[in-house]
Design a protein around this motif. Structure first.
Motif, PDB file in Angstrom:
ATOM      1  N   GLU A 532       0.841  -1.197   0.000  1.00 37.18           N
ATOM      2  CA  GLU A 532       0.000   0.000   0.000  1.00 37.18           C
ATOM      3  C   GLU A 532       0.876   1.247   0.000  1.00 37.18           C
ATOM      4  OE1 GLU A 532      -3.801   1.284   2.573  1.00 37.18           O
ATOM      5  OE2 GLU A 532      -1.914   1.505   3.658  1.00 37.18           O
ATOM      6  N   TYR A 556      -2.704  -1.365  -3.252  1.00 42.73           N
ATOM      7  CA  TYR A 556      -3.493  -0.176  -2.951  1.00 42.73           C
ATOM      8  C   TYR A 556      -2.649   1.062  -3.235  1.00 42.73           C
ATOM      9  CZ  TYR A 556      -5.971  -3.796  -0.380  1.00 42.73           C
ATOM     10  OH  TYR A 556      -6.619  -4.943  -0.032  1.00 42.73           O
ATOM     11  N   TYR A 558      -3.054   5.187  -3.544  1.00 41.92           N
ATOM     12  CA  TYR A 558      -3.919   6.338  -3.306  1.00 41.92           C
ATOM     13  C   TYR A 558      -3.123   7.624  -3.523  1.00 41.92           C
ATOM     14  CZ  TYR A 558      -6.545   2.687  -0.867  1.00 41.92           C
ATOM     15  OH  TYR A 558      -7.206   1.536  -0.547  1.00 41.92           O
ATOM     16  N   ARG A 579      -5.417  -3.609  -6.641  1.00 41.26           N
ATOM     17  CA  ARG A 579      -6.824  -3.839  -6.310  1.00 41.26           C
ATOM     18  C   ARG A 579      -7.596  -2.526  -6.194  1.00 41.26           C
ATOM     19  NH1 ARG A 579      -6.640  -7.665  -1.170  1.00 41.26           N
ATOM     20  NH2 ARG A 579      -8.897  -7.546  -1.448  1.00 41.26           N
ATOM     21  N   GLN A 580      -6.966  -1.491  -5.648  1.00 43.25           N
ATOM     22  CA  GLN A 580      -7.629  -0.202  -5.521  1.00 43.25           C
ATOM     23  C   GLN A 580      -6.694   0.894  -6.026  1.00 43.25           C
ATOM     24  OE1 GLN A 580      -9.535   0.690  -1.821  1.00 43.25           O
ATOM     25  NE2 GLN A 580     -10.347  -1.378  -1.547  1.00 43.25           N
ATOM     26  N   ASP A 582      -6.817   5.134  -6.724  1.00 42.57           N
ATOM     27  CA  ASP A 582      -7.550   6.391  -6.579  1.00 42.57           C
ATOM     28  C   ASP A 582      -6.661   7.540  -7.031  1.00 42.57           C
ATOM     29  OD1 ASP A 582      -9.097   8.590  -5.855  1.00 42.57           O
ATOM     30  OD2 ASP A 582      -9.870   7.601  -4.061  1.00 42.57           O
ATOM     31  N   LEU A 601      -8.601  -4.746 -10.775  1.00 46.24           N
ATOM     32  CA  LEU A 601      -9.060  -3.675  -9.892  1.00 46.24           C
ATOM     33  C   LEU A 601     -10.416  -4.002  -9.274  1.00 46.24           C
ATOM     34  CD1 LEU A 601      -8.019  -0.649 -12.097  1.00 46.24           C
ATOM     35  CD2 LEU A 601      -7.183  -1.095  -9.794  1.00 46.24           C
ATOM     36  N   GLU A 602     -10.561  -3.643  -8.001  1.00 48.01           N
ATOM     37  CA  GLU A 602     -11.833  -3.747  -7.315  1.00 48.01           C
ATOM     38  C   GLU A 602     -12.472  -2.365  -7.140  1.00 48.01           C
ATOM     39  OE1 GLU A 602     -10.784  -5.564  -3.659  1.00 48.01           O
ATOM     40  OE2 GLU A 602     -10.270  -7.493  -4.559  1.00 48.01           O
ATOM     41  N   ARG A 603     -11.642  -1.326  -7.202  1.00 55.34           N
ATOM     42  CA  ARG A 603     -12.146   0.045  -7.073  1.00 55.34           C
ATOM     43  C   ARG A 603     -11.223   0.966  -7.854  1.00 55.34           C
ATOM     44  NH1 ARG A 603     -10.816   4.047  -3.237  1.00 55.34           N
ATOM     45  NH2 ARG A 603     -12.357   5.725  -3.104  1.00 55.34           N
ATOM     46  N   LEU A 604     -11.826   1.866  -8.637  1.00 53.94           N
ATOM     47  CA  LEU A 604     -11.062   2.807  -9.454  1.00 53.94           C
ATOM     48  C   LEU A 604     -11.751   4.161  -9.404  1.00 53.94           C
ATOM     49  CD1 LEU A 604      -8.843   3.472 -11.546  1.00 53.94           C
ATOM     50  CD2 LEU A 604     -10.425   2.704 -13.323  1.00 53.94           C
ATOM     51  N   ASN A 605     -11.017   5.179  -8.962  1.00 53.10           N
ATOM     52  CA  ASN A 605     -11.579   6.527  -8.852  1.00 53.10           C
ATOM     53  C   ASN A 605     -10.732   7.482  -9.674  1.00 53.10           C
ATOM     54  OD1 ASN A 605     -12.822   8.914  -8.148  1.00 53.10           O
ATOM     55  ND2 ASN A 605     -12.818   8.509  -5.952  1.00 53.10           N
ATOM     56  N   ALA A 626     -18.142   0.444  -8.894  1.00 48.97           N
ATOM     57  CA  ALA A 626     -16.744   0.286  -8.502  1.00 48.97           C
ATOM     58  C   ALA A 626     -15.848   1.355  -9.107  1.00 48.97           C
ATOM     59  CB  ALA A 626     -16.229  -1.097  -8.903  1.00 48.97           C
TER      60      ALA A 626
END
Length: 942
Positions: A532, A556, A558, A579-580, A582, A601-605, A626
């Motif tokens: 992360e 992860y 961010y 996986r994430q 942002d 990916l499980e989450r993409l912002n 997601a």
């Protein structure tokens, strides 16, 4: 008697004695032969049994059975002990030899066997029922193997059995009720199997028992009261059995009990107040992970032999009032995760009594409600203390520098309290520290440089405090660190490159929610095993470094809430474990890359950036819940229907968009310049001629007339829902003025503003006589009186569906006041003011930076931002979209020449924008010079 007679008499006697002897010796010889033959057969039987045992062993890593051969008698084989008289096997001891295989049933033929010890091996299969033939067996230890099946009932025939140790296997079923006959049994160890059916009450009849370990099975049910009859019991371990109900009161009267462990069950009830008096030999008391309630008995202070007290994870409450001073052998005190604490101010006084416990290794009161100050007496605790856990309480005050005396500390956990003050620099003396967590307090000041001396530190958590200053580069010395969390503080400055020189940083590097500036160092590529990486909500800038792709374990990432620009680098494609991701709330641009479809990916912002073009439709992009692309809506198209984006008009929207912007950039700038300058010339001319009334009359005759009533009806009474925009001279409404349903834009002038009437006349004439593909067309005008008798003036334009240049450059403009702010709409119209506005607009178009951007504070504005870049880094501030268009050329030299021309053109435009927007009006570039410069710039592209 004559000599002859004497001779014959002697011969007869001799013959008689011989016969008698012969008669007597023949039966004796036969008996002896029988005994020898029988013993030999029995010995041979033992040897056959041992060879059968060897044949079932398939792996002997230590070669222990290599001595089991014909070169020596089996009594001399390794691991074998025989009796002196009969030469029969009495002991088979091959423990901890790494043996693999199964147990031979022929072992049951070793009828003289007393001790069978095969613990700590890898023996599989079932326990042979033939073991029940070992009627002389006293000790059976098969602990820590892989045995399966049920416990053989036949073992109940081993009536001399004293020790039965078959724990840590995979045995199933019940404890055989036939074991009630094992009256000599003292030691019973069945722990860590899969036994069921409840703890059998008959165990209470085996009155010789002094050791019972049957923990970590699946017995269930209640604890039988009968076990309270075992007066010789000194060791009782029943943990992890899903037991229910209460502990029988008789248990607390077993005066010889030294170890009492019932952890990890569902037991409830209140501990007896005289606990420390009725169990005088208590050394280990473990009731953790149950449902016990009530207070901790003060009488426990009398248990002078206690070494371990573990009451953690229950529902105990009240004040911790035990006096530990008399517990000289105390090693561990674990009372975490309860409801201890009464709200008093002296609830930490028990720490003082622990100063006498010179062997103390662990103290944990985490997750209670204990209130108080951590006094300097902490410095008097044992130097053998390895774990000090005080987290999640209501402790306050400062951290005593005396904590540095606890040189044996491995773990220091004090998060989620109310500690204030600074982190003592003396804490850097705790050379054995592996974990330090001081997060979620109110600590202030700088992070001590001395923390870099904690060379064994594996986890450092200082999050959510009030720490300020820069991140010490000395933290880069922590080569064993796997987790670093400095988030939610007031840290400033850049991220030290040394932070990325920690090769074992694998769990997390979290620097989020600080005030860090600068870029992410390229040395981030050194964190090859990081899982992360979080630098969200800082003031970081620059591009996302390609070196992140080397962090192959990254899950992860961010980066949201910063000022990162440029496109998403294609080099992120190798992050196959991500996986994430942002990247929201930045200044990122370009097209959303297709490779994101193939990442797990499980989450993409990607929200609130400047991304353009088609949104992919595979992988993560198929799940609308997601992903997030809001804040890019005007520039994005395609994607799945749930995203509600417009359809893409062509197959290559990125190239078309970039090409269009770049091709019309100069033409738009020239047209806007004309639009701004012509009214100024007209105002000057009209001022000199003073023919305002004549011009108004001419304008009214030249243009089609519309009435106030038509405009009022067409705009639905100037409804706010039809309001397109507003400025200092008036407001623009969307409306319909004829039966054909044609949509128009109506600019209603604010006649109270000085210069509005001039604007009406100038704009009307200028736009009536001008025709350009990039300028809005005037249809007509209205000069009338409203229903209240006030003057009313409006100009009617063609309605432009695509909105304004401002809307395209900055889709989320905050307010009218911000629209007015280094444009000058609130000032009197003048030629110099128009030049300034044009210069700012030109810089805004080239850089895609709003004059109201949060980065511009004080004297630092868009003009100075561009002026400083003119020295040697203009291309660093240019909107990347203007440089990303592919140039098609027949050879490399021509392509490079075109790239150079493009850069020269952009540099020239920045230079013109800076020259037009200088602070002093008289120093701004003359409008004629602006036109000349723009024409010269345009030639660079031809």
């Amino acid at each position: 008697m004559s000599a002859g007679s004497f001779y014959y008499s002697l011969c007869f006697q001799s013959l008689f004695l011989f016969c008698i002897t012969l008669i007597l010796l023949v039966p004796f010889a036969s008996f002896t032969t029988t005994i020898i033959t029988r013993n030999s057969a029995q010995n041979e039987r033992d040897e056959v049994a041992l060879r059968a045992f060897k044949s079932k062993i398939v792996h002997d890593p230590q070669g222990v059975l290599s001595s089991w051969n014909d070169s020596r008698h089996f009594c001399e084989w390794e691991g074998i002990t025989c009796g002196r008289r009969h030469r029969r096997v009495t002991v088979l001891h091959l423990s901890s030899r790494g043996l693999s295989g199964s147990l031979s049933p022929y072992i049951g033929n070793l009828s003289f066997l007393r001790n069978l010890m095969l613990y700590n091996n890898s023996i599989q299969g079932e326990i042979p029922r033939e073991f029940g033939s070992l009627f002389r067996l006293e000790l059976l230890s098969l602990f820590n193997n892989y045995l399966i099946g049920e416990i053989p009932v036949n073992l109940s025939y081993c009536s001399r059995l004293i020790t039965l140790s078959i724990g840590h296997n995979k045995l199933v079923g019940k404890i055989p009720p036939e074991f009630v006959s094992l009256h000599n049994l003292k030691f019973l160890a069945l722990h860590k199997n899969n036994l069921t059916g409840g703890i059998p009450p008959f165990l209470g009849n085996l009155t010789s028992l002094d050791f019972i370990s049957i923990s970590y099975n699946a017995f269930g049910e209640n604890i039988p009261d009968s076990l309270g009859r075992l007066r010789k019991l000194s060791f009782l371990s029943l943990g992890g059995n899903n037991l229910m109900g209460t502990v029988p009161p008789s248990f607390y009267n077993l005066s010889l009990l030294s170890t009492f462990s019932v952890s990890e069950n569902q037991l409830h009830g209140i501990l007896p107040s005289n606990l420390g008096l009725t169990l005088p030999n208590l050394q280990t008391f473990i009731i953790s992970l149950n449902l016990f309630s009530g207070s901790i008995p003060i009488s426990l202070s009398n248990a002078s032999k206690v070494e371990v007290v573990d009451m953690s994870e229950n529902y105990l409450f009240g004040k911790l009032s035990i006096d530990f001073g008399g517990m000289q052998h105390l090693l561990r005190v674990l009372v975490h995760t309860n409801n201890l604490g009464s709200g008093g101010i002296d609830e930490m006084k028990f720490i003082n009594s622990l100063a006498n416990c010179s062997n103390l290794e662990m103290l944990s009161i985490t997750a209670n409600r204990i209130t108080g100050v951590l006094s300097n007496s902490i410095a008097n605790l044992s130097t053998k203390l390895q774990r000090l856990e005080l987290a999640e309480n209501q402790l306050y005050g400062s951290i005593s520098p005396g904590i540095a005396n606890l040189v044996g500390l491995n773990i220091l956990v004090m998060f989620k309290n109310q500690f204030t003050g600074t982190i003592p620099i003396e804490i850097g003396k705790l050379q054995n520290l592996h974990v330090m967590s001081l997060g979620n307090n109110q600590l202030s000041g700088e992070i001590p440089v001395s923390l870099g001396n904690l060379s064994l530190l594996e986890k450092l958590n200082l999050q959510n405090n009030k720490l300020s200053g820069v991140i010490p580069s000395s933290l880069g010395n922590l080569k064993q660190l796997s987790l670093l969390n400095l988030s939610q503080n007031d840290l400033s400055g850049t991220i030290p490159e040394q932070i990325f020189n920690m090769p074992l940083l694998s769990i997390s590097l979290n620097l989020a929610k600080n005030h860090l500036i600068g870029s992410i160092p390229s040395t981030i590529g050194n964190l090859k095993v990081i899982s992360e990486f979080d630098v969200s909500d800082n003031n970081l800038s620059g591009e996302i470094p390609d070196e992140i792709s080397v962090c192959s374990n990254l899950e992860y990432l961010y980066l949201e809430g910063n000022f990162f620009h440029g496109s998403i680098p294609l080099s992120l494609n190798p992050l196959r474990g991500i996986r994430q991701l942002d990247l929201s709330r930045n200044n990122l641009s370009g097209q959303i890359p297709k490779f994101l479809e193939s990442l797990p990916l499980e989450r993409l912002n990607l929200s609130f950036n400047d991304f353009v073009g088609e949104v992919p439709m595979k992988g993560i992009f198929t799940n609308a819940s997601a992903i997030s692309v809001v804040g890019n809506d005007i520039k994005l198209c395609g994607g799945i229907a749930k995203l509600q984006l417009p359809k893409c008009l062509n197959n290559d929207p990125k190239k078309d968009k970039i090409s269009s912007i770049f091709k019309i950039l100069i033409s738009t700038a020239s047209a806007v310049l004309g639009l701004i300058m012509i009214p100024s010339f007209i105002f000057c001319w009209l001022g000199k001629r003073r023919k305002k009334q004549a011009f108004e009359s001419m304008l009214e005759k030249s243009l089609l007339k519309v009435s106030y009533e038509m405009i009022l009806k067409g705009t639905d009474g100037f409804s706010p829902t039809n309001l397109v925009g507003a400025g200092s001279f008036g407001s623009v409404y969307k409306g319909i003025l004829d039966q054909d349903g044609a949509i128009v834009a109506v600019k209603v002038l604010n006649l109270q503003h000085q210069g509005a009437s001039k604007s009406f006349m100038a704009e009307g004439k200028a736009l009536r006589n001008i025709r350009h593909r990039n300028l809005v067309k005037v249809i007509t005008s209205c000069s009338s009186i409203d229903f209240q008798g006030n003057d009313f003036k409006a100009i009617v334009y063609e309605f432009m569906e695509n909105g304004s240049l401002e809307k395209w450059l900055h889709p989320a403009l905050e307010s009218e006041e911000e629209q007015k702010k280094k444009y000058g709409l609130g000032n009197e119209i003048s030629t110099n003011g128009d030049v300034y506005s044009f210069g700012i607009l030109l810089l805004e178009t080239v850089t895609r930076k709003k004059p109201t951007d949060v980065m511009f504070k004080g004297d630092f504005n868009l003009h100075s931002f561009a002026r400083m870049a003119l020295l040697d880094r203009v291309m660093d501030i240019v909107d990347p979209m203007l440089m990303n268009e592919e140039i098609v050329a027949t050879n490399h030299r021509m392509r490079q020449a075109l790239y150079d021309s493009r850069e020269e053109c952009l540099i020239s435009m920045v230079r013109i924008g800076v020259a037009c927007s200088v602070e002093s009006p008289q120093d701004r570039m003359n409008i004629s010079r602006v036109v000349h410069e723009l024409q010269s710039t345009r030639k660079l592209l031809l």
